[in-house]
Every structure is written in structure tokens, then in C-alpha cells.
Design a protein around this motif. Structure first.
Motif, PDB file in Angstrom:
ATOM      1  N   MET A   1       0.844  -1.184   0.000  1.00  0.00           N
ATOM      2  CA  MET A   1       0.000   0.000   0.000  1.00  0.00           C
ATOM      3  C   MET A   1       0.881   1.237   0.000  1.00  0.00           C
ATOM      4  SD  MET A   1      -2.898   1.587  -0.089  1.00  0.00           S
ATOM      5  CE  MET A   1      -3.715   0.119  -0.582  1.00  0.00           C
ATOM      6  N   ALA A   9      -0.008  14.056   3.417  1.00  0.00           N
ATOM      7  CA  ALA A   9      -1.232  13.494   4.007  1.00  0.00           C
ATOM      8  C   ALA A   9      -2.091  14.604   4.590  1.00  0.00           C
ATOM      9  CB  ALA A   9      -0.881  12.469   5.079  1.00  0.00           C
ATOM     10  N   ASP A  42       0.171   5.116   6.359  1.00  0.00           N
ATOM     11  CA  ASP A  42      -0.324   4.210   5.343  1.00  0.00           C
ATOM     12  C   ASP A  42      -1.522   4.854   4.645  1.00  0.00           C
ATOM     13  OD1 ASP A  42      -0.336   1.297   4.294  1.00  0.00           O
ATOM     14  OD2 ASP A  42      -2.428   1.718   4.818  1.00  0.00           O
ATOM     15  N   GLY A  43      -1.533   4.836   3.318  1.00  0.00           N
ATOM     16  CA  GLY A  43      -2.607   5.457   2.551  1.00  0.00           C
ATOM     17  C   GLY A  43      -3.980   4.916   2.882  1.00  0.00           C
ATOM     18  N   SER A  44      -4.089   3.591   3.085  1.00  0.00           N
ATOM     19  CA  SER A  44      -5.412   3.020   3.388  1.00  0.00           C
ATOM     20  C   SER A  44      -5.883   3.433   4.783  1.00  0.00           C
ATOM     21  CB  SER A  44      -5.402   1.496   3.253  1.00  0.00           C
ATOM     22  OG  SER A  44      -4.476   0.921   4.142  1.00  0.00           O
ATOM     23  N   ASP A  45      -4.962   3.579   5.750  1.00  0.00           N
ATOM     24  CA  ASP A  45      -5.336   4.068   7.079  1.00  0.00           C
ATOM     25  C   ASP A  45      -5.797   5.520   7.007  1.00  0.00           C
ATOM     26  OD1 ASP A  45      -4.666   1.646   8.222  1.00  0.00           O
ATOM     27  OD2 ASP A  45      -2.701   2.322   8.942  1.00  0.00           O
ATOM     28  N   ALA A  47      -7.123   6.956   4.380  1.00  0.00           N
ATOM     29  CA  ALA A  47      -8.435   6.936   3.718  1.00  0.00           C
ATOM     30  C   ALA A  47      -9.533   6.576   4.705  1.00  0.00           C
ATOM     31  CB  ALA A  47      -8.421   5.942   2.556  1.00  0.00           C
ATOM     32  N   LEU A  80      -7.805  12.086  -1.771  1.00  0.00           N
ATOM     33  CA  LEU A  80      -7.454  10.739  -1.383  1.00  0.00           C
ATOM     34  C   LEU A  80      -8.649   9.833  -1.630  1.00  0.00           C
ATOM     35  CD1 LEU A  80      -5.089   9.344   0.174  1.00  0.00           C
ATOM     36  CD2 LEU A  80      -6.470   9.673   2.209  1.00  0.00           C
ATOM     37  N   THR A  82     -11.104   7.227  -0.776  1.00  0.00           N
ATOM     38  CA  THR A  82     -11.510   6.693   0.527  1.00  0.00           C
ATOM     39  C   THR A  82     -12.336   5.422   0.410  1.00  0.00           C
ATOM     40  OG1 THR A  82     -13.454   8.133   0.567  1.00  0.00           O
ATOM     41  CG2 THR A  82     -11.456   8.932   1.662  1.00  0.00           C
ATOM     42  N   GLY A 119      -6.775   4.887  -0.226  1.00  0.00           N
ATOM     43  CA  GLY A 119      -5.438   5.313   0.143  1.00  0.00           C
ATOM     44  C   GLY A 119      -4.623   5.843  -1.013  1.00  0.00           C
TER      45      GLY A 119
END
Length: 140
Positions: A1, A9, A42-45, A47, A80, A82, A119
Motif C-alpha cells: 500500500m 497526508a 499508510d494510505g489506506s489508514d 483513507a 485521497l 476513501t 489510500g
């Protein structure tokens, strides 16, 4: 990821670097260090935070457009991803662009070609021929 630096961010959420660092310190978001020793999330966190909490939208401002593309479309929303909801043919992609939530419907093939996952960073470009304005019920 994807791993996103703190400054970037914060920009995607439309908050200051200090605000994002406070969220990390308070446990609202996990952070780690990259190979260069910089703090990243982390991008997914990120998001998930943007999608699930009002923290990310409170007093947010829009991030700057990092692209060098020249376009006739003036409405560009950097943000971002999401959420992505897909079936075999069509997908719904949600982006948090500073204080704005932008939703796009596109083919699932396009989502896969663009690598859109929660993310990831994307730019929503809006070129509309019609703008509808509404007022609350009962006002004239």
C-alpha cells in the motif's frame, strides 16, 4: 500500500501538519518511518480516517493540484480515494478532497487501469455543461 509523508497526508485532508501529528500522537492514526527515516502514514489508514471521522473534514481547506496538466476544465479536486465499490461493469469511487467529498461513477475497467484503491491519490476533474441551483423548501 502507499506510504504518504505527513505534509502530503495533511494536505489531502486539508489540515495542518501539526494537526495530523496530534492525531498520530493521540492514536487516531498510526505512523511509521520510511527508508529515508521520514515519518509516513499508510494510505489506506489515512483513507479510513478521512471516510469514517468528522476530524478529517473539520476546518479543512483544499489541497493544491500537483499535476502539470493543462486543461480546459477549471474544477479540479485533488484528494485521497476513501472508498471503491465495484461490480463487474461499474464502480463508485469516493474521494476526500480537503473539505469536499467527491463521488464518481466509472467503469470497473477504468478503476483497475488507474489503480484506484482506498489510500491512493487522485484528481477529480469536473467539466459540467449544466449547473443546478436549489434553495430550501418554502423559500422564494
Amino acid at each position: 500500500m502507499s506510504q504518504i509523508r505527513i505534509k502530503e497526508a495533511a494536505g489531502y485532508l486539508g489540515v495542518s501538519d501539526d494537526t495530523l501529528r496530534r492525531w498520530i500522537d493521540n492514536g487516531a492514526l498510526a505512523a511509521s518511518t520510511d527508508d529515508a527515516g521520514r515519518m509516513v502514514v499508510d494510505g489506506s489508514d489515512l483513507a479510513r480516517l478521512a471516510r469514517d471521522t468528522a476530524l478529517a473534514r473539520e476546518n479543512a481547506s483544499s489541497p493544491a493540484d500537483p499535476s502539470t496538466t493543462v486543461s480546459s476544465a477549471r474544477n479540479r479536486f485533488v484528494g485521497l480515494v476513501t472508498r471503491v465499490v465495484s461490480d463487474p461493469v461499474m464502480s463508485q469511487v469516493e474521494l476526500q478532497c480537503g473539505p469536499h467529498r467527491v463521488v464518481s461513477l466509472m467503469s470497473t475497467e477504468a478503476v483497475q487501469d488507474l489503480g484506484l484503491v482506498p489510500g491512493s491519490v487522485a484528481v477529480a476533474v469536473v467539466k459540467a455543461t449544466t449547473v443546478i441551483v436549489e434553495t430550501p423548501k418554502g423559500l422564494s
